[in-house]
Design a protein around this motif. Structure first.
Motif, PDB file in Angstrom:
ATOM      1  N   LEU A  47       7.693  -7.483  -7.983  1.00 44.71           N
ATOM      2  CA  LEU A  47       8.265  -8.718  -7.450  1.00 44.71           C
ATOM      3  C   LEU A  47       7.182  -9.767  -7.227  1.00 44.71           C
ATOM      4  CD1 LEU A  47      10.686 -10.312  -6.415  1.00 44.71           C
ATOM      5  CD2 LEU A  47      10.304  -9.262  -4.166  1.00 44.71           C
ATOM      6  N   ALA A  48       6.069  -9.363  -6.641  1.00 49.11           N
ATOM      7  CA  ALA A  48       4.978 -10.321  -6.391  1.00 49.11           C
ATOM      8  C   ALA A  48       4.500 -10.948  -7.688  1.00 49.11           C
ATOM      9  CB  ALA A  48       3.832  -9.622  -5.665  1.00 49.11           C
ATOM     10  N   SER A  49       4.390 -10.153  -8.754  1.00 49.70           N
ATOM     11  CA  SER A  49       3.910 -10.696 -10.022  1.00 49.70           C
ATOM     12  C   SER A  49       4.901 -11.680 -10.641  1.00 49.70           C
ATOM     13  CB  SER A  49       3.588  -9.569 -11.004  1.00 49.70           C
ATOM     14  OG  SER A  49       4.757  -8.892 -11.387  1.00 49.70           O
TER      15      SER A  49
ATOM     16  N   VAL B   5      -3.442  -2.692  -2.004  1.00 44.99           N
ATOM     17  CA  VAL B   5      -4.425  -1.633  -1.828  1.00 44.99           C
ATOM     18  C   VAL B   5      -4.217  -0.657  -2.984  1.00 44.99           C
ATOM     19  CG1 VAL B   5      -5.302   0.168  -0.302  1.00 44.99           C
ATOM     20  CG2 VAL B   5      -4.458  -1.992   0.668  1.00 44.99           C
ATOM     21  N   ASP B   6      -5.079  -0.781  -3.967  1.00 46.09           N
ATOM     22  CA  ASP B   6      -4.916  -0.126  -5.259  1.00 46.09           C
ATOM     23  C   ASP B   6      -5.552   1.259  -5.242  1.00 46.09           C
ATOM     24  OD1 ASP B   6      -4.674   0.558  -7.892  1.00 46.09           O
ATOM     25  OD2 ASP B   6      -5.623  -1.249  -8.675  1.00 46.09           O
ATOM     26  N   SER B   7      -4.728   2.257  -5.032  1.00 46.22           N
ATOM     27  CA  SER B   7      -5.189   3.646  -5.025  1.00 46.22           C
ATOM     28  C   SER B   7      -4.302   4.462  -5.959  1.00 46.22           C
ATOM     29  CB  SER B   7      -5.118   4.218  -3.605  1.00 46.22           C
ATOM     30  OG  SER B   7      -3.760   4.371  -3.209  1.00 46.22           O
ATOM     31  N   THR B   8      -4.709   5.689  -6.217  1.00 47.61           N
ATOM     32  CA  THR B   8      -3.900   6.577  -7.042  1.00 47.61           C
ATOM     33  C   THR B   8      -2.514   6.750  -6.438  1.00 47.61           C
ATOM     34  OG1 THR B   8      -5.878   7.741  -7.759  1.00 47.61           O
ATOM     35  CG2 THR B   8      -3.782   8.882  -8.060  1.00 47.61           C
ATOM     36  N   SER B   9      -2.449   6.948  -5.138  1.00 49.15           N
ATOM     37  CA  SER B   9      -1.159   7.114  -4.461  1.00 49.15           C
ATOM     38  C   SER B   9      -0.303   5.866  -4.587  1.00 49.15           C
ATOM     39  CB  SER B   9      -1.375   7.438  -2.981  1.00 49.15           C
ATOM     40  OG  SER B   9      -2.060   8.657  -2.842  1.00 49.15           O
ATOM     41  N   ALA B  10      -0.921   4.701  -4.472  1.00 45.92           N
ATOM     42  CA  ALA B  10      -0.160   3.451  -4.574  1.00 45.92           C
ATOM     43  C   ALA B  10       0.434   3.282  -5.965  1.00 45.92           C
ATOM     44  CB  ALA B  10      -1.044   2.268  -4.228  1.00 45.92           C
ATOM     45  N   ARG B  11      -0.334   3.637  -6.990  1.00 46.48           N
ATOM     46  CA  ARG B  11       0.140   3.429  -8.354  1.00 46.48           C
ATOM     47  C   ARG B  11       1.329   4.307  -8.723  1.00 46.48           C
ATOM     48  NH1 ARG B  11      -4.740   4.714 -10.593  1.00 46.48           N
ATOM     49  NH2 ARG B  11      -6.114   3.809  -9.063  1.00 46.48           N
TER      50      ARG B  11
ATOM     51  N   SER C  98       3.700   5.159  -6.325  1.00 42.04           N
ATOM     52  CA  SER C  98       4.724   4.922  -5.317  1.00 42.04           C
ATOM     53  C   SER C  98       5.829   4.008  -5.843  1.00 42.04           C
ATOM     54  CB  SER C  98       4.094   4.286  -4.079  1.00 42.04           C
ATOM     55  OG  SER C  98       5.089   3.736  -3.239  1.00 42.04           O
ATOM     56  N   ARG C  99       7.066   4.431  -5.701  1.00 46.41           N
ATOM     57  CA  ARG C  99       8.215   3.615  -6.120  1.00 46.41           C
ATOM     58  C   ARG C  99       8.233   2.284  -5.383  1.00 46.41           C
ATOM     59  NH1 ARG C  99      13.270   3.408  -3.391  1.00 46.41           N
ATOM     60  NH2 ARG C  99      14.705   2.163  -4.600  1.00 46.41           N
ATOM     61  N   TRP C 100       7.992   2.305  -4.075  1.00 45.41           N
ATOM     62  CA  TRP C 100       8.055   1.073  -3.282  1.00 45.41           C
ATOM     63  C   TRP C 100       6.899   0.134  -3.606  1.00 45.41           C
ATOM     64  CZ3 TRP C 100      12.321  -0.537  -1.424  1.00 45.41           C
ATOM     65  CH2 TRP C 100      13.309   0.367  -1.046  1.00 45.41           C
ATOM     66  N   VAL C 101       5.725   0.678  -3.832  1.00 47.22           N
ATOM     67  CA  VAL C 101       4.590  -0.166  -4.212  1.00 47.22           C
ATOM     68  C   VAL C 101       4.872  -0.829  -5.558  1.00 47.22           C
ATOM     69  CG1 VAL C 101       2.167  -0.130  -4.929  1.00 47.22           C
ATOM     70  CG2 VAL C 101       2.879   1.064  -2.840  1.00 47.22           C
ATOM     71  N   ARG C 102       5.400  -0.063  -6.511  1.00 51.05           N
ATOM     72  CA  ARG C 102       5.741  -0.655  -7.819  1.00 51.05           C
ATOM     73  C   ARG C 102       6.774  -1.770  -7.659  1.00 51.05           C
ATOM     74  NH1 ARG C 102       5.890   4.812  -9.563  1.00 51.05           N
ATOM     75  NH2 ARG C 102       8.143   4.660  -9.733  1.00 51.05           N
TER      76      ARG C 102
ATOM     77  N   TYR D 163       0.831  -1.198   0.000  1.00 50.75           N
ATOM     78  CA  TYR D 163       0.000   0.000   0.000  1.00 50.75           C
ATOM     79  C   TYR D 163       0.865   1.247   0.000  1.00 50.75           C
ATOM     80  CZ  TYR D 163       1.287   0.710   4.873  1.00 50.75           C
ATOM     81  OH  TYR D 163       2.002   0.943   6.015  1.00 50.75           O
ATOM     82  N   SER D 164       0.226   2.371  -0.254  1.00 52.41           N
ATOM     83  CA  SER D 164       0.870   3.670  -0.116  1.00 52.41           C
ATOM     84  C   SER D 164       0.568   4.195   1.285  1.00 52.41           C
ATOM     85  CB  SER D 164       0.298   4.640  -1.148  1.00 52.41           C
ATOM     86  OG  SER D 164       0.603   5.971  -0.796  1.00 52.41           O
ATOM     87  N   TRP D 165       1.512   4.904   1.859  1.00 50.52           N
ATOM     88  CA  TRP D 165       1.275   5.480   3.182  1.00 50.52           C
ATOM     89  C   TRP D 165       0.123   6.464   3.173  1.00 50.52           C
ATOM     90  CZ3 TRP D 165       6.366   6.325   6.354  1.00 50.52           C
ATOM     91  CH2 TRP D 165       6.965   5.087   6.575  1.00 50.52           C
ATOM     92  N   ALA D 166      -0.258   6.969   2.010  1.00 43.11           N
ATOM     93  CA  ALA D 166      -1.432   7.842   1.926  1.00 43.11           C
ATOM     94  C   ALA D 166      -2.709   7.098   2.305  1.00 43.11           C
ATOM     95  CB  ALA D 166      -1.556   8.416   0.511  1.00 43.11           C
TER      96      ALA D 166
END
Length: 129
Positions: free
Chosen positions: A75-77, A58-64, A66-70, A6-9
């Motif tokens: 990796l998960a994929s 947790v798929d949000s605009t902020s997550a998409r 985020s460098r760490w979320v990407r 997730y994004s911290w947002a």
């Protein structure tokens, strides 16, 4: 173990989600309790993702954006089966690109902050809300 990406947002939503899952006896890997900030982050994230039975994104605009979320999602994929990767769309973030909503490789959960208790016991890929 359930890994939450997730994004911290979205931290408030994620804390509520984590509490619900913990309350149902699920082992949750979440950065704010599991990461050792004195150590390199990538190896810790890699180890947790490799060990995950379920990867909740947790798929949000902020997550998409985020460098760490990407990094985590990429990796998960690569290392998890597509049915182990679950997109959660918080109610306040219902406007998502059509290509994400229609992507066959992912299961999508629509969970509101109030209706978070509607998660299955335990959440499993392949269920829809």
């Amino acid at each position: 173990m359930i890994f939450i990406c997730y994004s911290w947002a979205d931290a408030l939503f994620v804390r509520n989600l984590t509490q619900v899952l913990d309350g149902r006896g699920q082992h949750v890997w979440i950065d704010y309790t599991q990461l050792d900030l004195d150590q390199p982050l990538e190896p810790q994230l890699e180890q947790a993702i490799f060990a995950a039975d379920l990867f909740l994104f947790v798929d949000s605009t902020s997550a998409r954006i985020s460098r760490w979320v990407r990094f985590e999602l990429s990796l998960a994929s690569k290392v998890l089966h597509p049915t182990q990767i679950v997109h959660i769309l918080p109610e306040y973030q219902m406007c998502v690109p059509e290509q994400i909503v229609q992507h066959e490789a992912y299961t999508h959960y629509l969970i509101s902050d109030v209706g978070i208790n509607s998660l299955p016991h335990p959440p499993t890929a392949g269920q829809f809300f």
